[in-house]
Design a protein around this motif. Structure first.
Motif, PDB file in Angstrom:
ATOM      1  N   THR A 736     103.483  78.119 168.378  1.00  0.00           N
ATOM      2  CA  THR A 736     102.612  78.849 169.302  1.00  0.00           C
ATOM      3  C   THR A 736     101.278  78.118 169.429  1.00  0.00           C
ATOM      4  O   THR A 736     100.667  77.756 168.420  1.00  0.00           O
ATOM      5  CB  THR A 736     102.363  80.281 168.813  1.00  0.00           C
ATOM      6  N   ILE A 737     100.873  77.876 170.663  1.00  0.00           N
ATOM      7  CA  ILE A 737      99.542  77.312 170.936  1.00  0.00           C
ATOM      8  C   ILE A 737      98.775  78.369 171.699  1.00  0.00           C
ATOM      9  O   ILE A 737      99.194  78.794 172.777  1.00  0.00           O
ATOM     10  CB  ILE A 737      99.624  76.009 171.737  1.00  0.00           C
ATOM     11  N   ARG A 738      97.689  78.814 171.110  1.00  0.00           N
ATOM     12  CA  ARG A 738      96.934  79.926 171.687  1.00  0.00           C
ATOM     13  C   ARG A 738      95.451  79.768 171.374  1.00  0.00           C
ATOM     14  O   ARG A 738      95.069  79.041 170.435  1.00  0.00           O
ATOM     15  CB  ARG A 738      97.442  81.256 171.135  1.00  0.00           C
ATOM     16  N   PRO A 739      94.588  80.481 172.109  1.00  0.00           N
ATOM     17  CA  PRO A 739      93.161  80.469 171.765  1.00  0.00           C
ATOM     18  C   PRO A 739      92.931  81.093 170.387  1.00  0.00           C
ATOM     19  O   PRO A 739      93.617  82.034 169.985  1.00  0.00           O
ATOM     20  CB  PRO A 739      92.518  81.316 172.867  1.00  0.00           C
ATOM     21  N   ILE A 740      91.964  80.566 169.664  1.00  0.00           N
ATOM     22  CA  ILE A 740      91.632  81.076 168.337  1.00  0.00           C
ATOM     23  C   ILE A 740      91.039  82.471 168.452  1.00  0.00           C
ATOM     24  O   ILE A 740      90.476  82.832 169.488  1.00  0.00           O
ATOM     25  CB  ILE A 740      90.664  80.108 167.621  1.00  0.00           C
ATOM     26  N   ARG A 741      91.173  83.286 167.390  1.00  0.00           N
ATOM     27  CA  ARG A 741      90.632  84.645 167.363  1.00  0.00           C
ATOM     28  C   ARG A 741      89.853  84.857 166.070  1.00  0.00           C
ATOM     29  O   ARG A 741      90.091  84.148 165.075  1.00  0.00           O
ATOM     30  CB  ARG A 741      91.752  85.683 167.451  1.00  0.00           C
ATOM     31  N   PRO A 742      88.948  85.842 166.034  1.00  0.00           N
ATOM     32  CA  PRO A 742      88.219  86.115 164.787  1.00  0.00           C
ATOM     33  C   PRO A 742      89.143  86.404 163.609  1.00  0.00           C
ATOM     34  O   PRO A 742      88.828  86.054 162.473  1.00  0.00           O
ATOM     35  CB  PRO A 742      87.366  87.342 165.146  1.00  0.00           C
ATOM     36  N   GLU A 743      90.315  87.015 163.877  1.00  0.00           N
ATOM     37  CA  GLU A 743      91.246  87.336 162.802  1.00  0.00           C
ATOM     38  C   GLU A 743      91.852  86.090 162.149  1.00  0.00           C
ATOM     39  O   GLU A 743      92.508  86.179 161.110  1.00  0.00           O
ATOM     40  CB  GLU A 743      92.381  88.221 163.321  1.00  0.00           C
ATOM     41  N   ASP A 744      91.646  84.926 162.765  1.00  0.00           N
ATOM     42  CA  ASP A 744      92.198  83.688 162.222  1.00  0.00           C
ATOM     43  C   ASP A 744      91.375  83.118 161.069  1.00  0.00           C
ATOM     44  O   ASP A 744      91.695  82.038 160.568  1.00  0.00           O
ATOM     45  CB  ASP A 744      92.288  82.622 163.328  1.00  0.00           C
ATOM     46  N   GLU A 745      90.323  83.822 160.652  1.00  0.00           N
ATOM     47  CA  GLU A 745      89.380  83.225 159.704  1.00  0.00           C
ATOM     48  C   GLU A 745      90.063  82.728 158.430  1.00  0.00           C
ATOM     49  O   GLU A 745      89.874  81.574 158.015  1.00  0.00           O
ATOM     50  CB  GLU A 745      88.273  84.218 159.360  1.00  0.00           C
ATOM     51  N   GLU A 746      90.843  83.572 157.768  1.00  0.00           N
ATOM     52  CA  GLU A 746      91.461  83.150 156.508  1.00  0.00           C
ATOM     53  C   GLU A 746      92.499  82.058 156.738  1.00  0.00           C
ATOM     54  O   GLU A 746      92.631  81.129 155.933  1.00  0.00           O
ATOM     55  CB  GLU A 746      92.081  84.350 155.792  1.00  0.00           C
ATOM     56  N   ARG A 747      93.268  82.156 157.828  1.00  0.00           N
ATOM     57  CA  ARG A 747      94.229  81.089 158.146  1.00  0.00           C
ATOM     58  C   ARG A 747      93.502  79.773 158.391  1.00  0.00           C
ATOM     59  O   ARG A 747      93.970  78.699 158.013  1.00  0.00           O
ATOM     60  CB  ARG A 747      95.053  81.481 159.375  1.00  0.00           C
ATOM     61  N   HIS A 748      92.336  79.869 159.060  1.00  0.00           N
ATOM     62  CA  HIS A 748      91.590  78.656 159.359  1.00  0.00           C
ATOM     63  C   HIS A 748      91.000  78.053 158.078  1.00  0.00           C
ATOM     64  O   HIS A 748      90.928  76.827 157.941  1.00  0.00           O
ATOM     65  CB  HIS A 748      90.481  78.965 160.372  1.00  0.00           C
ATOM     66  N   ARG A 749      90.567  78.914 157.172  1.00  0.00           N
ATOM     67  CA  ARG A 749      90.070  78.413 155.893  1.00  0.00           C
ATOM     68  C   ARG A 749      91.189  77.645 155.161  1.00  0.00           C
ATOM     69  O   ARG A 749      90.974  76.540 154.639  1.00  0.00           O
ATOM     70  CB  ARG A 749      89.576  79.565 155.022  1.00  0.00           C
ATOM     71  N   ALA A 750      92.382  78.260 155.112  1.00  0.00           N
ATOM     72  CA  ALA A 750      93.508  77.602 154.445  1.00  0.00           C
ATOM     73  C   ALA A 750      93.849  76.285 155.132  1.00  0.00           C
ATOM     74  O   ALA A 750      94.180  75.286 154.475  1.00  0.00           O
ATOM     75  CB  ALA A 750      94.720  78.539 154.436  1.00  0.00           C
ATOM     76  N   PHE A 751      93.761  76.253 156.462  1.00  0.00           N
ATOM     77  CA  PHE A 751      94.032  75.032 157.216  1.00  0.00           C
ATOM     78  C   PHE A 751      93.041  73.926 156.839  1.00  0.00           C
ATOM     79  O   PHE A 751      93.431  72.791 156.546  1.00  0.00           O
ATOM     80  CB  PHE A 751      93.967  75.331 158.711  1.00  0.00           C
ATOM     81  N   LEU A 752      91.749  74.265 156.822  1.00  0.00           N
ATOM     82  CA  LEU A 752      90.739  73.261 156.486  1.00  0.00           C
ATOM     83  C   LEU A 752      90.923  72.754 155.060  1.00  0.00           C
ATOM     84  O   LEU A 752      90.737  71.564 154.778  1.00  0.00           O
ATOM     85  CB  LEU A 752      89.337  73.854 156.662  1.00  0.00           C
ATOM     86  N   GLU A 753      91.297  73.657 154.148  1.00  0.00           N
ATOM     87  CA  GLU A 753      91.462  73.250 152.757  1.00  0.00           C
ATOM     88  C   GLU A 753      92.714  72.396 152.560  1.00  0.00           C
ATOM     89  O   GLU A 753      92.849  71.721 151.536  1.00  0.00           O
ATOM     90  CB  GLU A 753      91.505  74.491 151.863  1.00  0.00           C
ATOM     91  N   ARG A 768      83.137  67.735 153.250  1.00  0.00           N
ATOM     92  CA  ARG A 768      83.671  68.804 152.408  1.00  0.00           C
ATOM     93  C   ARG A 768      84.838  69.498 153.089  1.00  0.00           C
ATOM     94  O   ARG A 768      84.831  69.679 154.302  1.00  0.00           O
ATOM     95  CB  ARG A 768      82.582  69.851 152.095  1.00  0.00           C
ATOM     96  N   ARG A 769      85.820  69.906 152.283  1.00  0.00           N
ATOM     97  CA  ARG A 769      86.936  70.667 152.845  1.00  0.00           C
ATOM     98  C   ARG A 769      86.631  72.155 152.919  1.00  0.00           C
ATOM     99  O   ARG A 769      87.250  72.876 153.676  1.00  0.00           O
ATOM    100  CB  ARG A 769      88.194  70.458 152.005  1.00  0.00           C
ATOM    101  N   THR A 770      85.703  72.624 152.093  1.00  0.00           N
ATOM    102  CA  THR A 770      85.357  74.049 152.101  1.00  0.00           C
ATOM    103  C   THR A 770      84.128  74.268 152.977  1.00  0.00           C
ATOM    104  O   THR A 770      83.335  73.365 153.189  1.00  0.00           O
ATOM    105  CB  THR A 770      85.054  74.543 150.686  1.00  0.00           C
ATOM    106  N   MET A 771      84.005  75.487 153.491  1.00  0.00           N
ATOM    107  CA  MET A 771      82.889  75.830 154.362  1.00  0.00           C
ATOM    108  C   MET A 771      82.294  77.153 153.940  1.00  0.00           C
ATOM    109  O   MET A 771      82.994  78.014 153.405  1.00  0.00           O
ATOM    110  CB  MET A 771      83.350  75.943 155.826  1.00  0.00           C
ATOM    111  N   GLU A 772      81.008  77.305 154.200  1.00  0.00           N
ATOM    112  CA  GLU A 772      80.368  78.590 153.989  1.00  0.00           C
ATOM    113  C   GLU A 772      80.971  79.622 154.932  1.00  0.00           C
ATOM    114  O   GLU A 772      81.481  79.284 156.007  1.00  0.00           O
ATOM    115  CB  GLU A 772      78.858  78.480 154.238  1.00  0.00           C
ATOM    116  N   ARG A 773      80.890  80.885 154.539  1.00  0.00           N
ATOM    117  CA  ARG A 773      81.428  81.970 155.370  1.00  0.00           C
ATOM    118  C   ARG A 773      80.822  81.942 156.762  1.00  0.00           C
ATOM    119  O   ARG A 773      81.523  82.117 157.763  1.00  0.00           O
ATOM    120  CB  ARG A 773      81.129  83.302 154.666  1.00  0.00           C
ATOM    121  N   SER A 774      79.499  81.700 156.882  1.00  0.00           N
ATOM    122  CA  SER A 774      78.840  81.699 158.188  1.00  0.00           C
ATOM    123  C   SER A 774      79.352  80.557 159.063  1.00  0.00           C
ATOM    124  O   SER A 774      79.532  80.714 160.274  1.00  0.00           O
ATOM    125  CB  SER A 774      77.326  81.588 158.024  1.00  0.00           C
ATOM    126  N   GLU A 775      79.609  79.377 158.442  1.00  0.00           N
ATOM    127  CA  GLU A 775      80.128  78.249 159.206  1.00  0.00           C
ATOM    128  C   GLU A 775      81.539  78.533 159.695  1.00  0.00           C
ATOM    129  O   GLU A 775      81.891  78.234 160.842  1.00  0.00           O
ATOM    130  CB  GLU A 775      80.132  76.994 158.328  1.00  0.00           C
TER     131      GLU A 775
END
Length: 893
Positions: A736-753, A768-775
């Motif tokens: 699935t290719i779709r626009p990102i949503r706010p609910e993707d936050e934890e998935r996006h964190r796992a992706f970056l890590e 850095r692979r990790t990001m602050e919550r605000s970033e």
């Protein structure tokens, strides 16, 4: 336009003052003096053909005589000289201008903008006081005093308020990063300033004084982006009641412009205040309070009187006091004297030494679930100096290596508490002189928290609460027939048919001719009791003319009521066309409330939705709130909670809680109707009867317009573009290719890590692979108007999704250029996923009208360069940097 060249406005290397003068008390004289005395380190050129020199410096007769192009020009000459001066400056290569001059005609203003546009010369004004940028030591204004250096930015439409605010702030020793007078904002406007200040390192909070808003979607887009980075606090002039306009619906009468502004400010995650005093109370707490915002408050004090004042203020500001739990009371009993208050406020008695404060605060900190936000109040005593108490408490409030306590303070007094107050301020703790100010600030903090929660919501335009699909075709056909007949008001049966098509429950309604016998016969077929209503295109509010009769129990009652109604309407509205009557079953829902849900079109913000207490006295009660569509369930509930009737809906005494899901579903249906049917101009569902069992609409009215004032394209906030989502079969699985949503936050964190550090460096120049919550929140809570991020996801094997790639583009607000980036999981390099994402992104930006996509990449990033070549991008060198190059794709050629 955008933030391009705004650096030249606020941090120029050189400045020309056109109209500089030595005449005291003149605008040109004041501007020249302010520039010379501000400490500006760049080059300054006076221009005035009347002088050979000014204050010992050569004065130039014309722009063409200058030895170099000034980066910034300040113009304070007559209005009829401005257009020609802008032409000359643009030709020389000047990047920005402040037009102090007033009195430009509409034609002159347009000619000024036309002259500036080819060279992207930015213009502040006309008819403005100018600007002050303290970090650049720039005072390009005719303000009477300079601004103190600080980290608050103030942007105002009112020049008079700029100078008044400077005076007010100076008396209180408040400093600023920028002071900006927008004037008539012909070019640089609130949207541009919000975009610029959002990423300005010298600014920790943005303060706005607004009289009017143009280009609502641009403003909302910029405001939402800025409010994700730092607090934005607004004073909006014009709260006073305006003359009621004639409206075909209750919603039209209730939807005042100021209520819509309130809704827009809340949805953008900003905070609205009512006065300059509140502006700085809010700035203090929003920039210093770093803990999660609590929904209750606990007061810790050494004085019963100030504690009572705080409790009274809490009631006035709607800040609930926390109930202390037994475990917390037990811990306080251990460290406090027996005569402590044993309640909230927690009064630790006036003879308290410093250690008692520490012990009490430590006990409160152990029970955060019981206390919420802490308010510490101290009145000076002879027992222990306030300074000693402050020094003892700071390590408890700001423990090293741990999260700070959610605490606001008030040191009550003058010289005796001055040093303690200064110590708290230096430690970054929000501090106020009076308990009432502190409580007011906590109330603002809670409102700000609610608004920030709304900011994070990104609902699609197409979303009904029950997941059902509306009959859009049926509604569009009804609207087409109404407009074709020359009408703009739907009849009651037509309006109810619209509601039914969007799954809003309505009471069944039958139509009969204007005949008393026919009305009685139809009532008998329906079954008694019934409601009889007049049916007329010319009468919108039927009850106002005696056009509604309830609780008719037999055919005789119906016939008598029908005959009497015809007589009444004939006398009060002799010219009204009466098509007949409507007859419907009398609905009796025990323990119910009457609500109103409506929609209208605001001239600035477009479609807006209203919710409140309904019935015939709706305008008298005025218990309503507004929201901007699109709505989802959390936003609909937030709208409900902004009204007084919400307390009744939660149940009281023997009345059970209302079925709020049914109300939320109706709100979301109205939101979707506005998105789907652009002809909707006004809508009322009043009353919507609701109890613990459900909801039903007893009456509805709809006005339509061929001008199509609604529709998702008219929303001030771009809805989540669900239509851009697509799923394909890729490598044996669903991709699935779709626009990102706010609910993707934890998935996006796992992706970056999951990414290699080298990949991150190559794509993002980030180590850095990790990001602050605000970033992280900034990456997933995007504004779909100017930014797009497409994520590629695959099933994770546990019923959810896993992000495997993302492509992102951030466009200038004027959509000329957009910077893009792309990154995929390491194991999928060379799989073609990057090409799929980029193809999707390119198609989207091209359809959105973006002129050019660009990306800066490391020269060693061969994989990205190869992908760029495959997509038809060209490479361009980056001036002065051999380690990077720019990939460029022209989209519209």
């Amino acid at each position: 336009m955008s933030i391009r060249n705004l650096d030249s406005l606020f941090d120029p290397a050189s400045v020309a003052v056109i109209g500089a003068s030595e005449r005291p008390f003149s605008v040109g004289g004041t501007l020249w003096r302010n520039m010379r005395e501000s400490g500006f380190a760049g080059r300054v050129f006076p221009i005035n053909p009347k002088y050979k020199e000014l204050t010992g410096q050569r004065c130039y007769a014309h722009v063409a005589d200058l030895p170099e192009a000034p980066e910034l020009a300040v113009i304070c000459t007559p209005a009829d000289t401005v257009v020609d001066l802008i032409k000359q400056l643009a030709k020389r290569g000047t990047k920005a201008a402040v037009v102090i001059s007033a009195g430009l005609t509409a034609k002159q203003k347009q000619a000024m903008l036309d002259a500036a546009k080819p060279s992207l010369l930015r213009i502040l004004g006309p008819n403005c006081v100018g600007l002050l940028s303290t970090h650049a030591k720039l005072n390009a204004s005719f303000a009477h005093i300079p601004a103190r250096p600080g980290d608050l930015a103030f942007v105002s439409q009112s020049g008079a308020l700029v100078t008044a605010m400077l005076d007010w702030a100076e008396a209180r020793q408040i400093g600023f990063s920028h002071f900006v007078s927008l004037g008539e904002h012909a070019d640089v406007d609130f949207g541009d300033m919000l975009d610029y200040l959002a990423s300005d390192p010298h600014t920790r909070a943005i303060l706005l004084y607004i009289e009017s808003i143009d280009q609502a979607r641009k403003f909302m887009s910029a405001a939402r982006a800025a409010a994700r980075n730092k607090p934005v606090i607004v004073i909006k002039a014009g709260r006073s009641a305006q003359g009621q306009k004639a409206a075909a619906s209750h919603t039209g009468a209730l939807a005042g412009a100021d209520d819509v502004v309130d809704a827009a400010i809340a949805r953008a995650g900003m905070l609205r205040v009512n006065s300059l005093e509140e502006l700085f109370l809010a700035a203090e707490i929003l920039t210093r309070f770093k803990a999660p915002i609590g929904d209750r408050m606990t007061v810790l004090t050494n004085g019963g009187g100030v504690g009572v004042l705080a409790a009274d203020a809490a009631a006035a500001h709607g800040v609930p006091l926390a109930e202390l739990g037994q475990a917390l009371k037990h811990d306080l009993d251990k460290v406090l004297p027996a005569n402590w208050s044993h309640g909230n406020p927690v009064d630790i008695i006036g003879d308290a030494p410093a250690q008692r404060y520490v012990d009490a605060l430590t006990a409160l900190a152990k029970h955060p679930q019981d206390t919420g936000t802490l308010l510490f109040i101290q009145a000076p005593t002879a027992i222990v100096p306030s300074t000693d108490i402050a020094r003892a408490l700071i390590p408890v409030i700001r423990p090293e290596g741990k999260a700070p306590l959610p605490l606001v303070s008030s040191w009550v007094g003058g010289p005796a508490v001055a040093e303690a107050r200064a110590l708290f301020t230096q430690a970054g703790i929000a501090c106020y002189d009076l308990p009432e100010q502190a409580v007011a600030a906590i109330g603002m903090l809670q409102a700000y928290g609610r608004n920030q929660a709304e900011l994070a919501e990104a609902p699609p335009a197409e979303l009904l609460h029950n997941g059902s699909t509306p009959d859009v075709v049926r509604v569009r056909e009804i609207v087409r027939q109404v407009l074709a007949s020359g009408r703009d008001m739907l009849t009651e049966p037509e309006a109810k048919a619209v509601c039914e098509a969007y799954h809003i429950p309505v009471v069944a309604t039958r139509t009969v001719p204007a005949n008393a016998v026919a009305a009685g016969d139809e009532a008998a077929r329906i079954g008694f009791p019934v409601v009889l209503k007049i049916l007329s295109e010319d009468i919108s509010h039927k009850s106002d003319v005696g056009g509604v009769v309830l609780n008719l129990n037999d055919e005789g009652d119906v016939r008598a009521a029908a005959q009497a109604m015809l007589v009444r309407v004939g006398k009060s509205h002799p010219d009204a066309r009466v098509e007949g009557f409507t007859v419907q079953k009398m609905v009796k829902m025990p323990q119910s409330q009457e609500l109103i849900i409506g929609a209208s079109i605001d001239p600035t913000f477009g479609p807006v939705i209203l919710f409140g207490q309904g019935g015939t006295a709706v305008e008298v009660m005025k218990d309503s709130a507004m929201a901007l569509p699109p709505l989802n369930a959390p936003l609909a509930r937030a709208l409900i909670e902004r009204t007084r009737v919400a307390k009744l809906l939660h149940g009281y005494r023997d009345v059970p809680p209302t079925n709020l899901d049914a109300v939320v579903a109706t709100l979301m249906a109205v939101s979707q109707l506005l998105a789907d049917v652009p002809e909707i101009a006004e809508l009322d569902i009043n009353p919507l009867i609701v109890n613990h069992q459900g909801a039903i609409a007893l009456d509805a009215r709809v006005r339509v317009s061929a001008k199509q004032p609604a529709g998702a394209a008219r929303f001030a906030i771009q809805p989540y573009p669900a239509e851009l989502s697509e799923t394909i079969d890729w490598r044996g699985q669903a991709l699935t290719i779709r626009p990102i949503r706010p609910e993707d936050e934890e998935r996006h964190r796992a992706f970056l890590e999951s990414l290699d550090v080298e990949d991150i460096r190559m794509r993002l120049f980030y180590s850095r692979r990790t990001m602050e919550r605000s970033e992280l929140a900034r990456l997933v809570q995007i504004d779909y108007t100017r930014e797009m991020a497409f994520v590629a996801t695959v099933p994770d094997g546990a019923g959810g999704e896993k992000t495997v790639g993302v492509a992102r583009a951030l466009a200038d607000p004027d959509n000329v250029g957009a910077e893009f980036g792309i990154i995929v999981r390491p194991e999928l390099k060379g799989s073609g996923l990057g090409r799929l994402l980029m193809d999707k992104l390119v198609r989207h930006q091209r359809a959105a009208g973006t002129q050019q996509l660009t990306a800066t990449v490391l020269t060693e990033n061969d994989r990205m360069r190869k992908l760029g070549h495959a997509l038809g991008m060209r490479e361009a060198p980056v001036a002065g940097d051999n380690s990077t190059l720019e990939l460029v794709l022209d989209l519209q050629g």
